[in-house]
Design a protein around this motif. Structure first.
Motif, PDB file in Angstrom:
ATOM      1  N   GLY A  67      37.243  44.537  52.658  1.00 35.12           N
ATOM      2  CA  GLY A  67      36.319  43.494  53.028  1.00 35.12           C
ATOM      3  C   GLY A  67      36.960  42.139  52.835  1.00 35.12           C
ATOM      4  O   GLY A  67      37.677  41.895  51.863  1.00 35.12           O
ATOM      5  N   VAL A  68      36.708  41.285  53.776  1.00 37.52           N
ATOM      6  CA  VAL A  68      37.287  39.952  53.677  1.00 37.52           C
ATOM      7  C   VAL A  68      36.325  39.056  52.941  1.00 37.52           C
ATOM      8  O   VAL A  68      35.156  38.963  53.285  1.00 37.52           O
ATOM      9  CB  VAL A  68      37.525  39.387  55.095  1.00 37.52           C
ATOM     10  N   GLY A  69      36.834  38.426  51.922  1.00 39.54           N
ATOM     11  CA  GLY A  69      35.998  37.484  51.207  1.00 39.54           C
ATOM     12  C   GLY A  69      35.030  38.164  50.258  1.00 39.54           C
ATOM     13  O   GLY A  69      33.996  37.601  49.901  1.00 39.54           O
ATOM     14  N   VAL A  70      35.363  39.337  49.847  1.00 35.72           N
ATOM     15  CA  VAL A  70      34.493  39.983  48.860  1.00 35.72           C
ATOM     16  C   VAL A  70      35.252  40.115  47.561  1.00 35.72           C
ATOM     17  O   VAL A  70      36.467  40.071  47.518  1.00 35.72           O
ATOM     18  CB  VAL A  70      34.027  41.372  49.349  1.00 35.72           C
ATOM     19  N   THR A  71      34.497  40.267  46.533  1.00 38.55           N
ATOM     20  CA  THR A  71      35.151  40.367  45.238  1.00 38.55           C
ATOM     21  C   THR A  71      35.781  41.739  45.076  1.00 38.55           C
ATOM     22  O   THR A  71      35.451  42.683  45.781  1.00 38.55           O
ATOM     23  CB  THR A  71      34.136  40.161  44.114  1.00 38.55           C
ATOM     24  N   THR A  72      36.636  41.797  44.100  1.00 35.90           N
ATOM     25  CA  THR A  72      37.258  43.096  43.851  1.00 35.90           C
ATOM     26  C   THR A  72      36.237  44.114  43.415  1.00 35.90           C
ATOM     27  O   THR A  72      36.361  45.309  43.691  1.00 35.90           O
ATOM     28  CB  THR A  72      38.331  43.013  42.757  1.00 35.90           C
ATOM     29  N   GLN A  86      34.839  45.507  46.414  1.00 31.07           N
ATOM     30  CA  GLN A  86      35.780  46.404  47.046  1.00 31.07           C
ATOM     31  C   GLN A  86      35.820  47.729  46.314  1.00 31.07           C
ATOM     32  O   GLN A  86      35.916  48.795  46.917  1.00 31.07           O
ATOM     33  CB  GLN A  86      37.173  45.762  47.063  1.00 31.07           C
TER      34      GLN A  86
END
Lengths: 634, 180
Positions: B110-115, B118
């Motif tokens: 995911g782009v712009g999501v936190t780890t 993810q």
């Protein structure tokens, strides 16, 4: 790489011929092979100005070579600021201080980031990331194939990965592993067998008596009597001799060289550390890509085919040496239930020594397989005295050798325990032994081996001896070589066993047990060329499978491509055909011609037979050939 | 950051085959065997690990970044010249394959999501078909889980699917928490 440039380049002091070309992207490829050969399908164009080559040194060569190995490989680039990027290496430029271009790169560690891991935000991977050489501090790559061996494996593996094997699915590239997995290594006890054998030593060594223990613990009285399950061991005065002989034979057999991987492993023949084969090659029963297989399989299926013939129809006089070979093999593999009448003539039985050698090796190995199956393999002390058929070997007598004084001994393969009785009831002509146990065998061993030894090592011929008794058709053959004294007749025994024998042996085993109930007195089948043909109506597509025909046993020995090769008007293939049953029929007669015999699946579409009455010869020699007039459906 | 080692070290220090224990300025420490050292570019190529197979772990290190190193011993040349061939075509194939793989993998990120997000995505993907929609996780094309990816944030889909996703989410979260 332009091979024309070879001449222009300097070669280094150690004699490498190197070629270099540069691309705009800075990719440089170097070849270190002495002969200067480089496989490539695309020629690399040197674009732009080619710089004067930097001082060429072997170390530079290596560097370039290794960095080339990285192409397409996942790498991790550490920058001097501490950030780390991972991606697939697209190209590197060693000239420019190791600039590197990554495809699908991700920053896996951001040096400028200070904070807890939780807040770290994912970014999309960059399609292409160019990292200037100045920034690069380190490049790390794991499992880089450095030599040729590594490369080819890799591609194979990758192709396999397209098929999504379990390990790739579960490998969890995407998910963090809960724990670090490490491969299991066995204890130091025993590299191969982790001590299992130590636990269950032979009963005479075991300090633990299960029955006693049971009685003590649970008060259970045992009524176990070992001799209910086996035959009594006759301890006689000749015991020692027999034992010794048996161990000697066993040692010889086990010590033989074999090409079969599995046998080799069983015998403990070390394949060598760097044996090129993964677990599959070593332990699987599937043998891939060995050219020998095809021929081997043919032979074995031939055995089955012919064996079926002879069992159903009694003995068919072998009309040619080649066929005889198979025939013999078939019968020899079979147990005494094989119904070979003894009317086979001598000349027909003579074989080339090659054939016989092959025969020997096959049966030998096959027998060995079966010997393994049987309860007592080579622990001869157990075998002694028990009427075991643990030595399922056939001895073939060379006839016509004056040196042999006539003791024609009959020993047959006793694959199936059921047949033991019939075996035993056979009376030996001269000094045939009824018991086919090792002990019995060995009882005659002195005479056997002596007579065996007398035979010259070349050209054993086969003779079928008529044996009286219930099972009239018993193949009496002695293989001088295979009977354990393999070392005596190096020529005769070709110890190279066929890997393909093992699958067939199981087939043979099962089939022989099935067929042991066949009528031993069945009349021999003779082909009647004047027999009327049978024309089933078209509405009956499937014949009930005859006892003989079994699709899996058919094969086409010499067929590379089916019908078309003869330019026949009708393809032989699946066209108007005979049932498998009849196919068998033709087989022996066709022997000399070796015509291609199409594979028929008994449950496949079976068309009506359009055999012409007036052309029995055609039928005979070209099964499947139809005269032009007949309708052709394929 | 320049390392403290002087680059005028004699050639013998980096002779092919010698085993070194190296500390880099970036904080790495490792042992390796020298495959080659290229003076003009100051690049040292090391092989890590002792398994002699055709595949090795390789490090290209610029000597500028060596903080300190020590000599462990001398061994023979780890590279067998005679076996060093490259098949360009296979290299290209390999690269293509890797790219394909990477692109497939990229879909999962995911782009712009936190780890953390993810991680949840990855955990869910073990058993359920999931994909990203901006910053929401879409499960089985029906159920959406939006930030902050708590069981309350599970929206949509049939009640059965919804419950299932909720359950899996809870379990995964619990698992993620227990793990360090």
């Amino acid at each position: 790489m332009n091979t024309q440039q070879t001449a222009q380049l300097k070669s280094s002091a150690n004699g490498f011929a190197r070629r270099r070309s540069e691309r705009e992207s800075g990719m440089r490829l170097e070849n270190k092979h002495q002969s200067g050969k480089l496989n490539q399908n695309r020629s690399m164009n040197a674009i732009g100005t080619s710089k004067a080559p930097v001082y060429e040194s072997p170390s530079r060569d290596r560097l370039v070579y290794l960095s080339t190995c990285l192409i397409g490989h996942p790498v991790e680039v550490r920058l001097k600021n501490g950030s780390i990027y991972s991606g697939t290496c697209h190209t590197t430029n060693v000239e420019q201080e190791f600039a590197i271009i990554l495809k699908m790169a991700r920053m896996t560690k951001d040096a400028s980031y200070r904070g807890s891991k939780q807040e770290y935000v994912m970014k999309a991977p960059s399609k292409t990331l160019i990292i200037p050489g100045k920034e690069v501090a380190e490049v790390i790559a794991k499992d880089v194939p450095v030599t040729v061996a590594g490369q080819s494996n890799e591609l194979q593996n990758e192709r396999h990965e397209d098929i999504l094997i379990d390990s790739s699915i579960s490998h969890s590239r995407h998910v963090e592993l809960d724990r670090e997995l490490s491969p299991w290594v066995p204890d130091e006890d025993d590299p191969q067998c982790p001590g299992l054998e130590n636990i269950f030593d032979g009963p005479w060594n075991r300090g633990w008596d299960q029955f006693e223990t049971n009685k003590m613990l649970f008060g259970v009285k045992s009524t176990f009597d070992e001799e209910l399950y086996t035959t009594r061991l006759e301890k006689g005065p000749r015991m020692r001799e027999l034992e010794r002989e048996a161990t000697r034979i066993a040692r010889e057999i086990e010590g033989e060289d074999t090409e079969d991987l599995h046998l080799a492993e069983e015998r403990g023949i070390n394949l060598g550390e760097d044996f090129d084969g993964d677990e599959e090659v070593r332990f699987s029963s599937v043998i891939r890509g060995r050219g020998l297989d095809d021929s081997g399989y043919d032979e074995d299926e031939d055995i089955l085919l012919d064996k079926r013939n002879t069992e159903t129809f009694g003995d068919v006089p072998a009309s040619s040496g080649a066929k005889t070979d198979h025939l013999h093999r078939g019968t020899s593999n079979d147990s005494a239930g094989a119904l070979l009448t003894s009317s086979v003539d001598e000349p027909q039985c003579s074989q080339s020594s090659n054939g016989s050698e092959f025969f020997q090796s096959n049966t030998y190995d096959h027998c060995r397989q079966q010997a393994d199956d049987l309860p007592c393999k080579s622990s001869t002390s157990d075998c002694n005295g028990r009427s075991l058929y643990g030595n399922p070997e056939i001895l073939r007598v060379a006839q016509g050798h004056d040196s042999i004084n006539a003791s024609i001994e009959t020993k047959t393969v006793a694959v199936d325990g059921k047949l033991s009785k019939s075996n035993e009831s056979q009376s030996a002509e001269n000094s045939q032994t009824a018991g086919f146990d090792r002990g019995g065998l060995l009882a005659d061993a002195p005479s056997v081996t002596s007579s065996v030894k007398e035979m010259p090592p070349t050209e054993p011929e086969v003779v079928y001896v008529k044996a009286d008794g219930e099972s009239s058709g018993v193949s009496a053959c002695r293989q001088p070589g295979t009977f354990a004294s393999g070392s005596d007749h190096a020529g005769a025994t070709s110890a190279s066993s066929h890997p393909a024998v093992s699958p067939s042996s199981s087939l043979i085993g099962s089939s022989s047990s099935e067929n042991s109930t066949l009528n031993p007195h069945a009349k021999e089948f003779k082909f009647n060329p004047n027999a009327k043909s049978f024309t089933p109506s078209h509405s009956s597509p499937v014949r009930p499978p005859s006892p003989v025909s079994d699709g899996s046993y058919y094969f086409t020995p010499n067929v590379t491509t089916l019908p078309q090769m003869h330019g026949m008007p009708v393809g032989i293939g699946m066209g108007p055909s005979y049932s498998g049953h009849q196919h068998v029929l033709f087989n022996p007669q066709v022997a000399p011609l070796r015509s291609p015999q199409p594979y028929f699946h008994p449950s496949g579409p079976q068309y009506g037979q359009q055999m012409n009455l007036g052309h029995p010869r055609q039928v005979l020699y070209m099964p499947g050939y139809q005269p032009v007039s007949s309708s052709q459906h394929l | 950051m320049e390392g403290s080692i002087s680059n005028s070290g004699s050639n013998e220090d980096f002779a092919v085959g010698c085993m070194l224990s190296i500390k880099t300025t970036l904080g790495d420490e490792f042992d390796g065997q020298v495959i080659t050292f290229d003076r003009p570019s100051n690049i040292l190529v090391l092989q890590e690990g002792s398994k002699p197979g055709p595949r090795r772990n390789i490090r290209f290190l610029k000597t500028n970044y060596i903080k300190e190193f020590s000599f462990l011993g001398q061994s023979e040349d780890p590279l067998d010249i005679k076996k060093c061939y490259i098949d360009l075509q296979s290299l290209q194939d390999r690269e293509e394959l890797a790219l394909r793989q990477a692109e497939a993998d990229a879909e999962r990120i995911g782009v712009g999501v936190t780890t953390e997000a993810q991680g949840i995505f990855d955990a869910l993907s073990k058993t359920l078909p999931v994909r990203w929609d901006k910053t929401s996780i879409v499960v089985m094309n029906e159920v959406r889980v939006s930030s902050p990816y708590l069981p309350e944030n599970v929206i949509g889909g049939t009640p059965a699917a919804n419950d299932r996703v909720k359950k899996v989410l809870e379990l995964e979260r619990r698992r993620l928490q227990t793990r360090p």
